[in-house]
Design an enzyme around this catalytic site. Structure first.
Site, PDB file in Angstrom:
ATOM      1  N   SER A 188       0.668  -1.344   0.168  1.00  0.00           N
ATOM      2  CA  SER A 188      -0.465   0.058  -0.058  1.00  0.00           C
ATOM      3  C   SER A 188       1.025   0.882  -0.178  1.00  0.00           C
ATOM      4  CB  SER A 188      -1.263   0.114   0.941  1.00  0.00           C
ATOM      5  OG  SER A 188      -2.137   0.818   1.153  1.00  0.00           O
ATOM      6  N   GLU A 210      -1.212  -3.053  -7.929  1.00  0.00           N
ATOM      7  CA  GLU A 210      -2.884  -3.828  -7.912  1.00  0.00           C
ATOM      8  C   GLU A 210      -3.384  -2.039  -6.770  1.00  0.00           C
ATOM      9  OE1 GLU A 210      -3.022  -3.096  -3.548  1.00  0.00           O
ATOM     10  OE2 GLU A 210      -1.661  -1.981  -3.202  1.00  0.00           O
ATOM     11  N   HIS A 252      -5.137  -5.030  -1.847  1.00  0.00           N
ATOM     12  CA  HIS A 252      -5.747  -4.930  -0.690  1.00  0.00           C
ATOM     13  C   HIS A 252      -6.615  -6.435  -1.188  1.00  0.00           C
ATOM     14  CE1 HIS A 252      -3.493  -1.550  -0.873  1.00  0.00           C
ATOM     15  NE2 HIS A 252      -3.759  -1.432   0.872  1.00  0.00           N
TER      16      HIS A 252
END
Length: 302
Positions: free
Chosen positions: A109, A207, A273
């Site tokens: 992230s 992602e 995620h």
């Protein structure tokens, strides 16, 4: 690239929070999971400091990172969670110090910014993987997510095929190169900075979470126009965790951009995620094929 040493039972590891403030209870639950793996776990001194939407002041978050890398008793460093703020501390890090003290550095992230910065300036393999407060607490944790950490205890290569999730090839072919990448927003934020990702001759992993189709389109277009796809060997698309109505729109975006790509493009990897969330090393050799869709990744530890 420098590979860190594999973990073994009894090793000491650290949890730090280079971005947002972690939930204390969730982090403690995740810490217990690492301890069940046979690890001794310490928590950075400033993890629970709290500074608005950041875990602590920039200087304190950098101090926790430096201390974890420089402490010879610590063999691995796990990030508590994402959020934002990693980019703020990237210029403050002593990358030579990290290179002299190579060890496992694991997160995803917002931590994407640091994964790539450390690769660029310390020549160290880093790990895109589930985080302690975000993914290992009791409500979120899965057996598969937890088992992903065991790649740090072994030198075995990783193999992703449709047995983990149904992989879909958008463009066919075979590509080999270093696996690089991470969160799409953070990769885009790094363009034009010293921390920009290098995709030449490499396989790119992306992602994302909670971004609408028009934002995915804009970011991928920006990467394309910045030349990041010009010499790409392959594109690995992890989970794009979005609202259900956005999926068909994103599917069209991906088709428009990659259906005629001169490199293999495969989507739906359980990376990012998602639940489960599998960890992967970045900076190691990988091979992406489409007949059948498969991603083979060299071990990230030695």
């Amino acid at each position: 690239m420098i590979k860190p040493c594999a973990l073994k039972e009894g090793d000491r590891v650290a949890i730090i929070a280079p971005a947002g403030p972690p939930d204390r209870e969730k982090l403690i639950e995740g810490k217990r999971v690492l301890e069940k793996m046979g690890l001794e776990v310490s928590i950075g001194r400033y993890v629970f400091d709290g500074e608005g939407d950041l875990a602590a002041l920039d200087q304190k978050r950098v101090a926790d990172l430096h201390e974890a890398f420089c402490d010879p008793s610590i063999r691995g460093i796990f990030c508590a969670n994402g959020g934002f703020g990693s980019a703020r501390i990237a210029p403050m890090i002593d990358y030579a110090k990290i290179q002299r003290n190579p060890k496992i550095f694991w997160g995803y992230s917002d931590i994407t910014y640091l994964l790539n910065a450390i690769q660029n300036f310390s020549n160290l393999v880093t790990f895109h993987g589930p985080m302690i407060a975000s993914d290992l607490h009791d409500e979120q944790r899965t057996v598969e997510t937890e088992s992903s950490f065991f790649e740090l205890f072994t030198k075995e290569d990783l193999n992703f095929d449709s047995s983990k999730s149904p992989l879909i090839a958008l463009a066919h072919g075979t590509g080999e190169g270093q696996l690089v990448g991470g969160n799409l927003t953070l990769l885009t934020n790094g363009l034009g900075t010293p921390f920009q990702i290098n995709t030449d001759g490499n396989i790119l992993l992306i992602e994302e979470v909670a971004e609408p189709a028009f934002r995915i389109d804009a970011m991928l277009t920006q990467l394309k126009q910045a030349g990041l796809f010009d010499n790409l060997e392959g594109l690995v698309i992890g989970t794009l965790q979005v609202e259900p109505d956005q999926y068909p729109k994103i599917k069209k975006v991906l088709q428009d951009l990659f259906a005629e790509a001169p490199f293999p493009v495969v989507e739906n990897f359980p990376i990012g995620h998602c639940k489960p969330n599998y960890g992967v090393p970045l900076g190691v050799q990988a091979k992406l094929t489409t007949s059948p869709p498969r991603l083979m990744i060299e071990s990230g530890v030695t």
